[in-house]
Design an enzyme around this catalytic site. Structure first.
Site, PDB file in Angstrom:
ATOM      1  N   GLU A  42       0.847  -1.213   0.000  1.00 38.79           N
ATOM      2  CA  GLU A  42       0.000   0.000   0.000  1.00 38.79           C
ATOM      3  C   GLU A  42       0.878   1.258   0.000  1.00 38.79           C
ATOM      4  OE1 GLU A  42      -2.052   0.804   3.786  1.00 38.79           O
ATOM      5  OE2 GLU A  42      -1.289   2.787   3.271  1.00 38.79           O
ATOM      6  N   HIS A  43       1.876   1.269   0.869  1.00 38.44           N
ATOM      7  CA  HIS A  43       2.780   2.434   0.912  1.00 38.44           C
ATOM      8  C   HIS A  43       3.478   2.639  -0.430  1.00 38.44           C
ATOM      9  CE1 HIS A  43       3.542   3.849   5.210  1.00 38.44           C
ATOM     10  NE2 HIS A  43       2.513   3.039   5.315  1.00 38.44           N
ATOM     11  N   GLU A  77       6.361   3.551  11.901  1.00 40.55           N
ATOM     12  CA  GLU A  77       4.914   3.338  12.077  1.00 40.55           C
ATOM     13  C   GLU A  77       4.680   2.154  13.019  1.00 40.55           C
ATOM     14  OE1 GLU A  77       2.808   2.676   8.411  1.00 40.55           O
ATOM     15  OE2 GLU A  77       0.837   2.788   9.364  1.00 40.55           O
TER      16      GLU A  77
END
Lengths: 426, 421
Positions: free
Chosen positions: A72-73, A144
């Site tokens: 996704e990133h 994160e």
């Protein structure tokens, strides 16, 4: 393209449901009285998809934990630059998220919807991964992960899942670990992308100030000639009972946090909308702000207003979770068990049932105030394989007998597990 | 329909605001009381809000109160207190499904319930009833202590506390644990009564149709109080930075460090503050910002590094979650971005991207009842009450030179670091 219009006269809403020849599912809820438009382009691919193959392949592929989120990133980058820069030029607010069973790319805007949609449909379909860009992302995602490592509520939740599930990948943290993401490389990302980012496994959900015809045309242009694939997901043997009845951890918190879960059998693996709605009503009656349980615990000083219950379910997992903060989490667990037993013996009070049902009915109407929540509800409809507005109809149709029958299958004391985060001892 | 609001003065220290909202399924009535931000108001009024949002004379227990809301088809009543510069805003509001979607109408009952919570709390001769008081006092203490659970918020709050030490804005809006423990039920009730006598009130309705009868009912109930002396918010005192940069740190058993930096900068309620707003967004707003594109994307130092301004105090704050070993590297990288901003050494395209984003967000304000209400509640006492459209027009005029000029005022004031053990 197969297309139908679904309406709900009582709500005053309508929705266009379409199936593109590529297999892409499209749901559009136009709300032209709003300024905002919100679009999500997603894939049925999340952290639980750790083993898979395309039909015809001999071997399953096992991938490192956290790769769906990593992908996704990385998808925001292309050889020419990143998608954020493209959205910046059109005033769109772009973002993405990965959960257990889906990854969604989204934007919201109040102007230039068409250009923003074109960017969304373009960047998600054009991956660009190199070893150098993969390495750069490991630093960002590493931070994160560490941010979540310091989040006691997140840790409490995942500790619960790990104590309940022995094999199912729902026990894996969505972002993986610093060690697991170190194993990710460009080839693995392409493998995952080419498997799960096929239109036949994807959906486009849009709500707000939009022209549905433009959206359908844009999809047609973007996906012309793309052929579908059939994905086979690996299965994981999961025991009926929990792995551990309790798990504790120390963190810098003021008072203990708890998650108390009841594992539910998952055969067949996916719960129906009817089962989900009935469980919502049951939990509202059992532990909502109007319930006897919550108010007794509140009076006894055992919980505060953060106490709540929710139904957590997806492919192959289903847990009723009670969460909150308490100086005595085990007493809270005893009280929950006591209340479940009482309701089983005495039966569900009809007045409580009607009140809970009306409250949830009203709250669901309120959902249509928010373009973002409407678009997200369309994603839930695609993922749950039901039609838009079915939620409201299912609430209306639920009977006391339905809830009683549901209770008979759920909240079994022998399948309970408790996760506690205790304050660090001085 | 063009977005508009109807502002009415309903009497001394009471304004009405009707926001037509044909696009929603719900109606929203909220009452905002403005009081001076000080120790004597913040802590007791936060506790009073907890008490009134969980019961009133007619429905005294949380269970009865909550059941009443359920029967009103899931109506939601909430309270909050927040800092509006040097003013404390106390808000009590109810949101409910519009009658046209329900089998039985609820609007009138919801308005009555809201006013019952404000004007008829469950009290006896000693103040708020003891059982309720003890419970909510415990909950407020747990809320204050629980702030440590969210390390990002904790770091931000510690920065504000130290940056504004000795000033009203440095106060915690809920007060401290010790202050809460020391309160009596009579003191809290007296604080609430004092609010009814001396606060400036703004009652706002966002609904498809006007409900003048709600305004009338509110002023009628308020007329029971002697309101000779009413607090009227004035412009907040802007923060000034003098002397050495304050450096503060805490140590805790955490996996990730937190860096929070506070700066004074141009701002306040003056006509030029929109230029600072764009400047702060370019520094650390969206993905086009200097902090995101350089500190996160190019240097890979963090997952988040963002800037936000406090308009009424003329300050900006930057916060980030970083490796302990990268703390100083990140600190220097943040200061480098500010130097880039001051020197104008950044791409012109960022200015346009920021303006597009801000204008787009402003156009979406009316898509949320809560955001619209907050918008006007926060600007109610500005010299000129700008609508989102009016602010968007001003933002449209901002140039790179304006941004660079606004950036010259940035001065580092306080640095907070959360370190590991």
């Amino acid at each position: 393209m197969i297309k139908q219009i679904i309406t709900d006269d009582r709500l005053g809403e309508s929705c266009i449901s379409a199936l593109h020849p590529s297999g892409l599912k499209i749901l559009i809820c136009p709300k032209t009285e709003f300024a905002t438009a919100y679009a999500l382009f997603g894939t049925k691919y999340g952290s639980i998809d750790t083993r898979f193959r395309i039909k015809g392949e001999e071997e399953y592929t096992d991938v490192p934990e956290g790769i769906a989120h990593f992908l996704e990133h990385k998808l925001f980058e292309s050889e020419e630059g990143d998608a954020f820069t493209r959205f910046s030029a059109t005033g769109g607010y772009a973002n993405a998220y990965t959960s257990f069973d889906r990854t969604c790319y989204l934007f919201s805007c109040t102007e230039r919807f068409e250009e923003n949609l074109d960017i969304l449909l373009d960047f998600v379909r054009h991956p660009y991964f190199t070893e150098a860009t993969v390495q750069k992302e490991q630093g960002i995602i590493g931070q994160e992960i560490k941010m979540y490592d310091d989040d006691p509520a997140w840790c409490c939740f995942f500790n619960l899942l790990c104590s309940m599930y022995s094999n199912h990948p729902v026990r894996i943290d969505i972002a993986g670990t610093v060690e697991s993401i170190a194993q990710i490389n460009a080839d693995l990302l392409y493998k995952c992308y080419n498997t799960f980012y096929n239109p036949s496994n994807m959906f486009l959900c849009v709500a707000g100030n939009v022209d549905p015809d433009y959206i359908l045309d844009a999809v047609d242009k973007a996906l012309a000639g793309v052929e579908g694939v059939e994905i086979e997901r690996g299965t994981f043997e999961e025991q009926k009972g929990v792995l551990r009845a309790k798990v504790e951890k120390e963190m810098p918190v003021a008072m203990p946090l708890f998650n108390i879960g009841f594992k539910e059998a998952c055969t067949p693996p996916v719960k129906t909308l009817k089962e989900k709605i009935e469980t919502d009503i049951l939990l509202e009656m059992l532990a909502g702000k109007s319930s006897k349980l919550y108010n007794t615990l509140l009076q006894q000083g055992l919980v505060n207003d953060r106490f709540e219950a929710s139904y957590f379910t997806g492919h192959g997992y289903a847990v009723e979770i009670f969460e909150g903060e308490s100086s005595e989490p085990y007493k809270v667990a005893d009280a929950i068990l006591g209340e479940i037993e009482r309701i089983r013996k005495e039966g569900i009070n009809e007045e409580d049932f009607i009140r809970a049902k009306n409250a949830l009915y009203g709250r669901n109407i309120m959902l249509y105030n928010s373009i973002e929540r409407v678009a997200s509800s369309l994603v839930s409809a695609v993922m749950g394989d039901y039609a838009p507005f079915d939620v409201q109809k299912t609430f209306e149709a639920a009977t006391l007998k339905d809830i009683t029958d549901r209770l008979a299958l759920q909240l079994k004391p022998e399948r309970m597990s408790i996760s506690v985060i205790n304050p660090v001892k001085a | 329909m063009k977005n508009q609001i109807l502002k009415t003065n309903l009497g001394k220290g009471v304004d009405g605001c009707y926001i037509p909202s044909h696009r929603f399924k719900t109606a929203r009535i909220s009452v905002t009381a403005y009081m001076p931000l000080e120790k004597a108001t913040a802590c007791p009024l936060s506790l009073a809000c907890l008490l009134i949002s969980n019961g009133c004379k007619k429905h005294p227990t949380p269970m009865e109160f909550s059941q009443r809301l359920d029967t009103l088809y899931g109506a939601s009543l909430g309270t909050d207190t927040y800092k509006m510069g040097d003013t404390l805003a106390v808000r009590v509001g109810i949101i409910f499904a519009e009658d046209r979607f329900l089998p039985t109408p609820v609007a009138e009952d919801c308005a009555n319930l809201l006013f019952d919570t404000i004007f008829e709390p469950d009290v006896d001769e000693g103040g708020f009833c003891e059982g309720n008081f003890i419970r909510e006092q415990r909950i407020q203490i747990e809320e204050i202590e629980g702030e440590i659970n969210d390390k990002r918020t904790f770091a931000r709050n510690r920065l504000v506390e130290k940056m504004f030490e000795g000033e009203p804005y440095g106060l915690a809006v809920t007060g401290t644990k010790e202050e809460t423990e020391a309160l009596t039920r009579k003191e809290v009730y007296d604080a609430w009564q004092n609010l009814l006598k001396s606060a400036y009130f703004r009652i706002s309705i966002t609904a498809e149709n006007p409900h003048d009868e709600v305004f009338e009912a509110f002023t009628k109930r308020l007329s029971d109080y002697n309101r000779d002396s009413i607090y009227t918010p004035t412009a907040s005192i802007l923060h000034t930075t003098e002397g050495e940069v304050k450096q503060i740190s805490d140590s805790m058993a955490v996996a990730q460090g937190k860096l929070a930096m506070g700066f004074s900068c141009a701002g306040g309620e003056d006509a030029e503050s929109y230029k600072s707003m764009v400047m702060i967004d370019i520094l650390g707003g969206g993905p086009y910002s200097l902090l995101f594109s350089n500190v996160r994307e190019k240097l890979s130092l963090c997952y988040y590094c963002a800037a936000r301004g406090v308009r009424k105090k003329g300050v900006l704050m930057i916060d980030s979650g970083v490796e302990f070993d990268n703390m100083e590297k990140t600190y220097n990288a943040v200061l480098e971005q500010i130097d880039l901003l001051k020197s104008g050494n950044f791409d012109d395209g960022i200015v346009e991207a920021s303006k597009l984003y801000i204008i787009g967000s402003l156009k979406g304000v009316y898509d949320s009842q809560a955001v619209t209400d907050h918008w006007y509640a926060d600007r109610w006492f500005d010299d000129k009450l700008l609508s989102p459209e009016q602010l968007a027009s001003l933002v449209e005029t901002v140039t790179k030179a304006d941004v660079v000029a606004a950036a010259q005022s940035i001065k580092l004031d306080t640095v907070y670091r959360l370190l590991g053990k």
